[in-house]
Design a protein around this motif. Structure first.
Motif, PDB file in Angstrom:
ATOM      1  N   THR A   1    -103.083  36.033 -93.028  1.00  0.00           N
ATOM      2  CA  THR A   1    -102.786  37.433 -93.323  1.00  0.00           C
ATOM      3  C   THR A   1    -104.033  38.093 -93.934  1.00  0.00           C
ATOM      4  OG1 THR A   1    -102.089  37.127 -95.618  1.00  0.00           O
ATOM      5  CG2 THR A   1    -100.455  36.664 -93.898  1.00  0.00           C
TER       6      THR A   1
ATOM      7  N   GLY B   1     -90.199  36.130 -91.034  1.00  0.00           N
ATOM      8  CA  GLY B   1     -90.525  35.763 -92.410  1.00  0.00           C
ATOM      9  C   GLY B   1     -90.297  36.905 -93.360  1.00  0.00           C
ATOM     10  N   GLY B   2     -91.179  37.856 -93.406  1.00  0.00           N
ATOM     11  CA  GLY B   2     -90.990  38.947 -94.350  1.00  0.00           C
ATOM     12  C   GLY B   2     -89.864  39.861 -93.922  1.00  0.00           C
TER      13      GLY B   2
ATOM     14  N   ASP C   1    -103.433  34.491 -96.696  1.00  0.00           N
ATOM     15  CA  ASP C   1    -102.335  33.532 -96.640  1.00  0.00           C
ATOM     16  C   ASP C   1    -102.215  32.999 -95.216  1.00  0.00           C
ATOM     17  OD1 ASP C   1    -100.583  35.760 -98.794  1.00  0.00           O
ATOM     18  OD2 ASP C   1    -101.525  33.857 -99.347  1.00  0.00           O
ATOM     19  N   PRO C   2    -102.331  31.700 -95.027  1.00  0.00           N
ATOM     20  CA  PRO C   2    -102.222  31.184 -93.655  1.00  0.00           C
ATOM     21  C   PRO C   2    -100.778  31.211 -93.157  1.00  0.00           C
ATOM     22  CG  PRO C   2    -102.447  29.385 -95.210  1.00  0.00           C
ATOM     23  CD  PRO C   2    -102.609  30.650 -96.005  1.00  0.00           C
ATOM     24  N   LEU C   3    -100.636  31.427 -91.867  1.00  0.00           N
ATOM     25  CA  LEU C   3     -99.311  31.413 -91.250  1.00  0.00           C
ATOM     26  C   LEU C   3     -98.970  30.033 -90.702  1.00  0.00           C
ATOM     27  CD1 LEU C   3     -99.225  34.862 -89.416  1.00  0.00           C
ATOM     28  CD2 LEU C   3     -98.519  34.275 -91.738  1.00  0.00           C
ATOM     29  N   ASP C   4     -99.872  29.083 -90.895  1.00  0.00           N
ATOM     30  CA  ASP C   4     -99.524  27.706 -90.583  1.00  0.00           C
ATOM     31  C   ASP C   4    -100.294  26.803 -91.538  1.00  0.00           C
ATOM     32  OD1 ASP C   4    -101.788  28.359 -88.369  1.00  0.00           O
ATOM     33  OD2 ASP C   4    -101.915  26.277 -89.006  1.00  0.00           O
ATOM     34  N   ASP C   5     -99.950  25.539 -91.530  1.00  0.00           N
ATOM     35  CA  ASP C   5    -100.451  24.609 -92.523  1.00  0.00           C
ATOM     36  C   ASP C   5    -101.973  24.468 -92.452  1.00  0.00           C
ATOM     37  OD1 ASP C   5     -99.620  21.166 -93.416  1.00  0.00           O
ATOM     38  OD2 ASP C   5    -100.139  22.913 -94.629  1.00  0.00           O
ATOM     39  N   ASN C   6    -102.580  24.185 -93.582  1.00  0.00           N
ATOM     40  CA  ASN C   6    -104.008  23.939 -93.610  1.00  0.00           C
ATOM     41  C   ASN C   6    -104.342  23.044 -94.792  1.00  0.00           C
ATOM     42  OD1 ASN C   6    -103.570  25.767 -95.653  1.00  0.00           O
ATOM     43  ND2 ASN C   6    -105.410  26.955 -95.277  1.00  0.00           N
ATOM     44  N   ASN C   7    -105.631  22.840 -95.011  1.00  0.00           N
ATOM     45  CA  ASN C   7    -106.103  21.977 -96.108  1.00  0.00           C
ATOM     46  C   ASN C   7    -105.625  20.541 -95.955  1.00  0.00           C
ATOM     47  OD1 ASN C   7    -107.515  24.025 -97.473  1.00  0.00           O
ATOM     48  ND2 ASN C   7    -105.647  24.703 -98.489  1.00  0.00           N
TER      49      ASN C   7
ATOM     50  N   VAL D   1     -95.192  41.224 -91.560  1.00  0.00           N
ATOM     51  CA  VAL D   1     -96.312  40.817 -92.414  1.00  0.00           C
ATOM     52  C   VAL D   1     -97.176  42.045 -92.684  1.00  0.00           C
ATOM     53  CG1 VAL D   1     -98.315  39.317 -92.652  1.00  0.00           C
ATOM     54  CG2 VAL D   1     -96.260  38.485 -91.472  1.00  0.00           C
TER      55      VAL D   1
END
Lengths: 167, 306
Positions: free
Chosen positions: A85, A121-122, A89-95, A126
């Motif tokens: 976003t 989601g929101g 803010d990621p919309l899928d997993d990371n790190n 978004v």
């Protein structure tokens, strides 16, 4: 909040109007997509800039990037993306340690062959402030190098105009 | 104002295949099998809302040829058949209910705890149907408090979110038990849908990745299915292979609109708090094929308490 049907969004705030809006990005307006990615390489942050005239609410995503006829993961081309976003803010997993788990195959995330993929989601979608930018990262999980020059991404949503005035 | 149902629904899939009735391992050409009784679990009533049927993919081909000749009839809880006679499965639902797009059963049918589904099948084709499975999809109904019932906080914000789950080097005939999916610490996650890689055969690499199944469990190890459910039943993907036979010859077609625009759904959604886990067993039944990475995508939203 219980499960609700897709596209069942609330009315705009008082004194405001929603205007349907679509932002399209491909190699003609995002030159970074022309760069060749080695196997296992990802791009840096690619900003997908929106207009300055009104906030934008993202409600669906559509990508065009699957190469037809390819077997196997990601329909053969191994192209994966991650969207963030405007507030990072990621919309899928990371790190994650495993790099491929930080990205999404197009055919599992954003591509449905002529159909848009709703972003659930929101409450309204978004939020993107005027002139804000979503962030795109592209990852090549294929064994061969490739340039994602064929990748196109369309952000579907609405602009929020106040007092019904269109600029 | 929310309306709380009297009983807590919980997503559940029943598999009725060769593991449940050995006669489904091979249904001979022209054969009729009547009176197969499938007993449901005794822990809760089951509300049937969807169906699917599938043939296991043979090696080196993505084909379910013969499925177009399958006819069936099945019953409600008191052996009340819901069909006058045998009806082709291809006429009961589109795409045999695969790719996360089950054939809808409406109005839903309520089976009591320990109830029975009676199934008759008829193979009207000229070839045997090998490893035939039926899927009965719906919800179990529990008294509130019996099973985990995490839900949204009173004040919250949410963000669309997906967790890609990568299974590394899954062997051709391998089963992995109690794999852990952990929700990150920053927010709760509500699981609403799933997508997974479509069945595939790579002629160049002579690699078949087509029969991958999972059994999802909550953190108490209570399962959401009675057996392994193929991911091509639970989930879809764009660019689906031509695997749906149509016509007597037949011609194979892909499944439209399989893809993340119409993801396989978990209904009700599964709420997993931050730092909590779901467990899953994953099984691949592709024989002597080489190991391959496999990915499925858990789709939903992050929930941030305020």
């Amino acid at each position: 909040m219980s499960f609700r049907p897709q596209f069942a969004f609330p009315e705009p705030p008082a004194g405001c109007e929603y205007h349907r809006c679509q932002y399209a990005y491909d190699s003609t307006n995002v030159p970074a997509l022309l760069n060749t990615l080695l196997s296992g390489q990802q791009t840096g942050r690619i900003p997908l800039v929106t207009d300055r005239d009104a906030p934008f609410l993202l409600r669906a995503i559509e990508t065009i990037g699957i190469q037809p006829g390819g077997p196997g993961p990601g329909s053969g081309n191994g192209l994966m993306i991650r969207l963030e976003t405007p507030f990072w803010d990621p919309l899928d997993d990371n790190n994650n340690t495993l790099q491929s788990s930080n990205f999404e195959f197009l055919d599992l995330f954003s591509e449905s062959l002529n159909a848009v993929v709703p972003v659930e989601g929101g409450l309204d979608g978004v939020w993107c402030p005027p002139g804000g930018a979503f962030n795109l990262y592209v990852y090549n999980s294929n064994a061969a190098s490739q340039a994602p020059s064929f990748l196109a991404i369309v952000l579907h949503g609405v602009k929020l105009y106040r007092s019904g005035q269109c600029q | 104002m929310s309306i709380k149902p009297n009983l807590q629904p919980r997503h559940f899939d029943y598999v009725f295949g060769p593991n449940q009735d050995a006669r489904l391992a091979s249904v001979a050409a022209g054969a009729t099998i009547e009176g197969m009784e499938f007993q449901l679990d005794t822990d809760a009533p089951f509300l049937l809302t969807g169906r699917a049927v599938r043939l296991a993919y043979p090696n080196a081909t993505i084909s379910q040829d013969g499925l177009q000749f399958l006819k069936s009839r099945w019953s409600g809880p008191v052996k009340d058949y819901r069909q006058q006679t045998y009806i082709p499965e291809r006429l009961q639902m589109a795409n045999f209910g695969q790719a996360g797009l089950p054939g809808a059963i409406f109005p839903p049918i309520l089976y009591p705890a320990g109830g029975t589904i009676t199934l008759d099948v008829y193979n009207a084709g000229a070839s045997a149907l090998t490893n035939l499975s039926f899927y009965w999809r719906g919800v179990k109904l529990y008294p509130w408090g019996t099973v985990p019932a995490y839900t949204y906080p009173s004040r919250m914000a949410s963000l669309p979110f997906s967790y890609p789950v990568v299974v590394s080097a899954l062997g051709g005939s391998e089963t992995r038990f109690s794999q852990i999916f952990s929700v990150k610490q920053d927010a709760d996650f509500v699981l609403r849908g799933i997508q997974a890689l479509a069945p595939s055969y790579d002629a160049g690499a002579t690699l078949t990745v087509a029969n991958v199944s999972i059994r999802l469990r909550d953190f108490d190890t209570r399962p959401y299915s009675n057996d392994y459910v193929p991911l091509d039943i639970l989930a879809g993907a764009a660019d689906w292979p031509a695997a749906i036979p149509v016509g007597p010859t037949p011609t194979d077609y892909p499944i439209f609109p399989a893809g993340p625009a119409q993801p396989g759904l978990f209904y009700p959604e599964i709420y997993v708090p931050a730092n909590h886990q779901l467990l899953y067993d994953i099984q691949r039944a592709d024989g002597a094929n080489a190991a391959s990475d496999y990915t499925f995508n858990l789709i939903g939203a992050k929930v941030f308490p305020r």
